[in-house]
Design a protein around this motif. Sequence first.
Motif, PDB file in Angstrom:
ATOM      1  N   SER A   1       0.825  -1.215   0.000  1.00  0.00           N
ATOM      2  CA  SER A   1       0.000   0.000   0.000  1.00  0.00           C
ATOM      3  C   SER A   1       0.854   1.257   0.000  1.00  0.00           C
ATOM      4  O   SER A   1       0.326   2.360  -0.084  1.00  0.00           O
ATOM      5  CB  SER A   1      -0.939   0.002   1.208  1.00  0.00           C
ATOM      6  OG  SER A   1      -0.193   0.096   2.394  1.00  0.00           O
TER       7      SER A   1
ATOM      8  N   ASP B   1       2.738   2.400   2.477  1.00  0.00           N
ATOM      9  CA  ASP B   1       3.010   2.984   3.797  1.00  0.00           C
ATOM     10  C   ASP B   1       4.480   2.859   4.152  1.00  0.00           C
ATOM     11  O   ASP B   1       5.073   3.743   4.759  1.00  0.00           O
ATOM     12  CB  ASP B   1       2.207   2.251   4.888  1.00  0.00           C
ATOM     13  CG  ASP B   1       0.721   2.469   4.744  1.00  0.00           C
ATOM     14  OD1 ASP B   1       0.344   3.298   3.899  1.00  0.00           O
ATOM     15  OD2 ASP B   1      -0.045   1.822   5.473  1.00  0.00           O
TER      16      ASP B   1
ATOM     17  N   LEU C   1       0.332  10.048  -6.205  1.00  0.00           N
ATOM     18  CA  LEU C   1      -0.611   9.677  -5.140  1.00  0.00           C
ATOM     19  C   LEU C   1      -2.053   9.731  -5.607  1.00  0.00           C
ATOM     20  O   LEU C   1      -2.849   8.834  -5.350  1.00  0.00           O
ATOM     21  CB  LEU C   1      -0.439  10.624  -3.945  1.00  0.00           C
ATOM     22  CG  LEU C   1       0.660  10.287  -2.946  1.00  0.00           C
ATOM     23  CD1 LEU C   1       0.701  11.356  -1.861  1.00  0.00           C
ATOM     24  CD2 LEU C   1       0.418   8.925  -2.329  1.00  0.00           C
ATOM     25  N   ALA C   2      -2.398  10.807  -6.328  1.00  0.00           N
ATOM     26  CA  ALA C   2      -3.796  10.999  -6.710  1.00  0.00           C
ATOM     27  C   ALA C   2      -4.242   9.940  -7.711  1.00  0.00           C
ATOM     28  O   ALA C   2      -5.344   9.392  -7.603  1.00  0.00           O
ATOM     29  CB  ALA C   2      -3.983  12.403  -7.284  1.00  0.00           C
TER      30      ALA C   2
ATOM     31  N   ALA D   1      -4.760   6.718  -5.949  1.00  0.00           N
ATOM     32  CA  ALA D   1      -5.950   6.715  -5.100  1.00  0.00           C
ATOM     33  C   ALA D   1      -7.207   6.377  -5.898  1.00  0.00           C
ATOM     34  O   ALA D   1      -8.167   5.851  -5.354  1.00  0.00           O
ATOM     35  CB  ALA D   1      -6.110   8.075  -4.420  1.00  0.00           C
TER      36      ALA D   1
ATOM     37  N   ARG E   1      -6.567   2.161  -6.654  1.00  0.00           N
ATOM     38  CA  ARG E   1      -6.537   1.126  -5.625  1.00  0.00           C
ATOM     39  C   ARG E   1      -6.897   1.755  -4.263  1.00  0.00           C
ATOM     40  O   ARG E   1      -6.556   2.882  -3.966  1.00  0.00           O
ATOM     41  CB  ARG E   1      -5.181   0.432  -5.573  1.00  0.00           C
ATOM     42  CG  ARG E   1      -4.031   1.258  -5.019  1.00  0.00           C
ATOM     43  CD  ARG E   1      -3.823   0.993  -3.552  1.00  0.00           C
ATOM     44  NE  ARG E   1      -2.784   1.858  -3.000  1.00  0.00           N
ATOM     45  CZ  ARG E   1      -3.019   3.084  -2.589  1.00  0.00           C
ATOM     46  NH1 ARG E   1      -4.224   3.585  -2.689  1.00  0.00           N
ATOM     47  NH2 ARG E   1      -2.042   3.816  -2.076  1.00  0.00           N
TER      48      ARG E   1
ATOM     49  N   TYR F   1     -13.276  11.759  -2.188  1.00  0.00           N
ATOM     50  CA  TYR F   1     -12.456  12.969  -2.295  1.00  0.00           C
ATOM     51  C   TYR F   1     -11.478  12.949  -3.475  1.00  0.00           C
ATOM     52  O   TYR F   1     -11.247  13.998  -4.081  1.00  0.00           O
ATOM     53  CB  TYR F   1     -11.708  13.236  -0.976  1.00  0.00           C
ATOM     54  CG  TYR F   1     -12.514  14.007   0.042  1.00  0.00           C
ATOM     55  CD1 TYR F   1     -13.893  13.865   0.121  1.00  0.00           C
ATOM     56  CD2 TYR F   1     -11.900  14.899   0.932  1.00  0.00           C
ATOM     57  CE1 TYR F   1     -14.636  14.562   1.056  1.00  0.00           C
ATOM     58  CE2 TYR F   1     -12.640  15.607   1.868  1.00  0.00           C
ATOM     59  CZ  TYR F   1     -13.998  15.430   1.923  1.00  0.00           C
ATOM     60  OH  TYR F   1     -14.719  16.136   2.846  1.00  0.00           O
ATOM     61  N   PRO F   2     -10.888  11.783  -3.805  1.00  0.00           N
ATOM     62  CA  PRO F   2      -9.985  11.810  -4.964  1.00  0.00           C
ATOM     63  C   PRO F   2     -10.715  12.098  -6.282  1.00  0.00           C
ATOM     64  O   PRO F   2     -10.082  12.341  -7.293  1.00  0.00           O
ATOM     65  CB  PRO F   2      -9.395  10.395  -5.000  1.00  0.00           C
ATOM     66  CG  PRO F   2      -9.594   9.852  -3.634  1.00  0.00           C
ATOM     67  CD  PRO F   2     -10.844  10.484  -3.123  1.00  0.00           C
TER      68      PRO F   2
ATOM     69  N   LYS G   1     -10.819  20.093   2.763  1.00  0.00           N
ATOM     70  CA  LYS G   1     -10.824  18.708   2.283  1.00  0.00           C
ATOM     71  C   LYS G   1      -9.614  17.933   2.778  1.00  0.00           C
ATOM     72  O   LYS G   1      -9.767  16.845   3.341  1.00  0.00           O
ATOM     73  CB  LYS G   1     -10.885  18.674   0.748  1.00  0.00           C
ATOM     74  CG  LYS G   1     -12.294  18.607   0.189  1.00  0.00           C
ATOM     75  CD  LYS G   1     -12.281  18.543  -1.339  1.00  0.00           C
ATOM     76  CE  LYS G   1     -11.796  17.213  -1.857  1.00  0.00           C
ATOM     77  NZ  LYS G   1     -11.698  17.164  -3.327  1.00  0.00           N
TER      78      LYS G   1
ATOM     79  N   ASP H   1      -1.595   7.585   7.234  1.00  0.00           N
ATOM     80  CA  ASP H   1      -1.464   6.556   6.196  1.00  0.00           C
ATOM     81  C   ASP H   1      -2.723   6.484   5.349  1.00  0.00           C
ATOM     82  O   ASP H   1      -2.668   6.428   4.116  1.00  0.00           O
ATOM     83  CB  ASP H   1      -1.184   5.193   6.839  1.00  0.00           C
ATOM     84  CG  ASP H   1       0.249   5.087   7.342  1.00  0.00           C
ATOM     85  OD1 ASP H   1       1.108   5.833   6.823  1.00  0.00           O
ATOM     86  OD2 ASP H   1       0.502   4.272   8.243  1.00  0.00           O
TER      87      ASP H   1
ATOM     88  N   HIS I   1      -3.451   7.061   1.356  1.00  0.00           N
ATOM     89  CA  HIS I   1      -4.097   6.111   0.439  1.00  0.00           C
ATOM     90  C   HIS I   1      -5.170   6.792  -0.396  1.00  0.00           C
ATOM     91  O   HIS I   1      -5.522   6.330  -1.470  1.00  0.00           O
ATOM     92  CB  HIS I   1      -4.760   4.967   1.223  1.00  0.00           C
ATOM     93  CG  HIS I   1      -3.792   4.159   2.030  1.00  0.00           C
ATOM     94  ND1 HIS I   1      -4.158   3.426   3.127  1.00  0.00           N
ATOM     95  CD2 HIS I   1      -2.461   3.993   1.897  1.00  0.00           C
ATOM     96  CE1 HIS I   1      -3.099   2.828   3.626  1.00  0.00           C
ATOM     97  NE2 HIS I   1      -2.057   3.167   2.919  1.00  0.00           N
ATOM     98  N   LEU I   2      -5.718   7.894   0.142  1.00  0.00           N
ATOM     99  CA  LEU I   2      -6.742   8.635  -0.595  1.00  0.00           C
ATOM    100  C   LEU I   2      -6.124   9.763  -1.411  1.00  0.00           C
ATOM    101  O   LEU I   2      -6.825  10.673  -1.853  1.00  0.00           O
ATOM    102  CB  LEU I   2      -7.793   9.173   0.378  1.00  0.00           C
ATOM    103  CG  LEU I   2      -8.794   8.103   0.833  1.00  0.00           C
ATOM    104  CD1 LEU I   2      -9.419   8.458   2.157  1.00  0.00           C
ATOM    105  CD2 LEU I   2      -9.872   7.944  -0.220  1.00  0.00           C
ATOM    106  N   GLY I   3      -4.812   9.713  -1.583  1.00  0.00           N
ATOM    107  CA  GLY I   3      -4.158  10.639  -2.500  1.00  0.00           C
ATOM    108  C   GLY I   3      -3.666  11.933  -1.884  1.00  0.00           C
ATOM    109  O   GLY I   3      -3.292  12.850  -2.605  1.00  0.00           O
TER     110      GLY I   3
END
Lengths: 267, 372
Positions: free
Chosen positions: A48, A50, A70-71, A74, A77, A101-102, B251, B261, B265-267
Amino acid sequence: MFEFTNLTYKIGSKTLLQQVSGCARPGEILAVVGANGAGKSTLLRLLSGDLKPSGGELLFGGGPLAKWPLAGLARRRAVLAQQHSLALAFEVRELVLLGRYPHFGGQPTAHDHAVVAAALAAVGLAHLAERSYPTLSGGEQQRAQLARVLAQVWEAEAGFLLLDEPLTGLDLRHQHHTLEVARDLARQRGFGVIAVLHDLNLAAQYADQILMLRQGRPVACGPANEVLTCENIHTGFGLEVELLAHPRLGCPLIVPCPRQSTVAWTL
Amino acid sequence: MPATATQPVLTPVAPPLPKPTRRPRLVLLALAVLLVAAVLLGVGIGAVSIPAPAVVGILLGKIGITGWAFEPQQEGVLMAIRLPRVVLGLLVGAALGLSGAAMQGLFRNPLADPSLLGISSGASLAAVATIVMEVKILAAFPALAGAAGALGPYVLPLAAFVGASLITLFVYRVSRVGGRVAVSTMLLVGVATNGLSGAFTGLFTYAATDEQLRNITFWGLGSLGGASWATVGTLLPLLAVPLLWLPRLGKPLNLLALGEDQAAHLGLPVARLKWQLVTLATLAVGASVALVGTIGFLGFLVPHLLRSIVGPDHRFVLPASALGGALVLVLADTLSRTVVAPAELPIGILTALLGAPVFLWMVLREQRNLSR
């Protein structure tokens, strides 16, 4: 597709994961099993993002995972962690909306709200949408978090789902329901699912591939019925078992046969 | 594209959820209306009374629309004394409320406030050191006298601002372990640093003369009494960036509530967000404290109170805290200069005097709700 080759993770002089290889393909569920401390969660946290691997190669969708923005990641996955903390007393629907949110810039669209409603319905929590998250029971919190994760990759093409012990605190019906949702995603939507599971019978019933770890090293990796042998389970868990055939599904049914007494009660 | 069309298995039946019951936008509107009323009250009350129509008349007159009745004396008092003071209160109050809300989001703790980063203690240390040591430093380095003379009354705010920034930078850097800033470490480092700079502040206070002590006391209690268009002009460029930027971080702060973390994962680029939040809060609070002294309780009480009305969503808590902070500070300042007129009560005393009981009441109410 997740591919990892000779993945190694060290903290200081301690090696938590050593030379683990495998892959998770779209349309399949890969179950990661092993005793406590075998490195299952460490592997999932490497996948993931981390944790950064100390060695080995980690590819997602054909490229190195670390190179993914990152975006973009998201939207492809989602990760359900083993432990959840929520600092704010969000309503359940607000929590699930965080998964969207993404996908939206300023304000959520009608589509985002529809996905939230659908994700809540998928985990059977639509009736608790307006409840404050901290007032839910442990199992309901777990399902609400699953709904958030589903909402995040709802419309993803060949998305990936990483689940770290997704069944913690769930009753028998919801344990199966959660894995059924995962299987539907894999079979019908072409998702890849990687799940850390404790219950070998659930792994036998739902997983296509199984990776068994012991003390940070792989014991076996491959199709579920090849990995789940008496020898492997004895090596991985130090437990004598008998294998039966599931009366309806035909998959292996694991029956533990522990020794009489394991603890010397006298000093 | 309706979600139900492509996912028959995952969407058995998903009727739309009912409309939310909270009305955060209505609260924002109400706060804005109250704020306008507070401003009219603040500029109107005093030795020379200026009723609202006269205020409107004077302001319209400034942009060329005449015909409203007011007295010249009212115009003088409003433009030279009352208005800059109220505008200063608006800016500082909004900055403190907004930074408080942002820090509570960053630390994931409703009791956090910017002072945890050492902003206030750093500013205090530098200000007290400047008050006590200015004469000696200038005697030792005569070359600085020209600079100090040119800066005039801005020496103290400048020193306070630099002090706030340096201490916060120190806290932030020390909290970096293995390239990651752990928020929990930052909190502990902040507590230790606050203690340390408090000790040095005490040392300077101990060495101060009687006159310096009086200056230190006034600075420590905070006051908008020194307000002029020059102070407003100094503060505005420093506060413009945080006042416009922080409300846009709702946001990201909501995502941060899930933990670092999970937010990643949500960007969410978590490290960048932390850096932004600390920088913006330091700018806002450092500049405010430098010009008006330390004003306690407002920074963490206002967001806390508003969260219980608008809900936990930072997209609404942040703008509401800006409006609420401005509202409270303008009202508190009006009270501070009228309650013992013609003298003035330092505003820091007033915010603590009113804030502490309100906070206690809120804590007890929440405890009762939980135990029910």
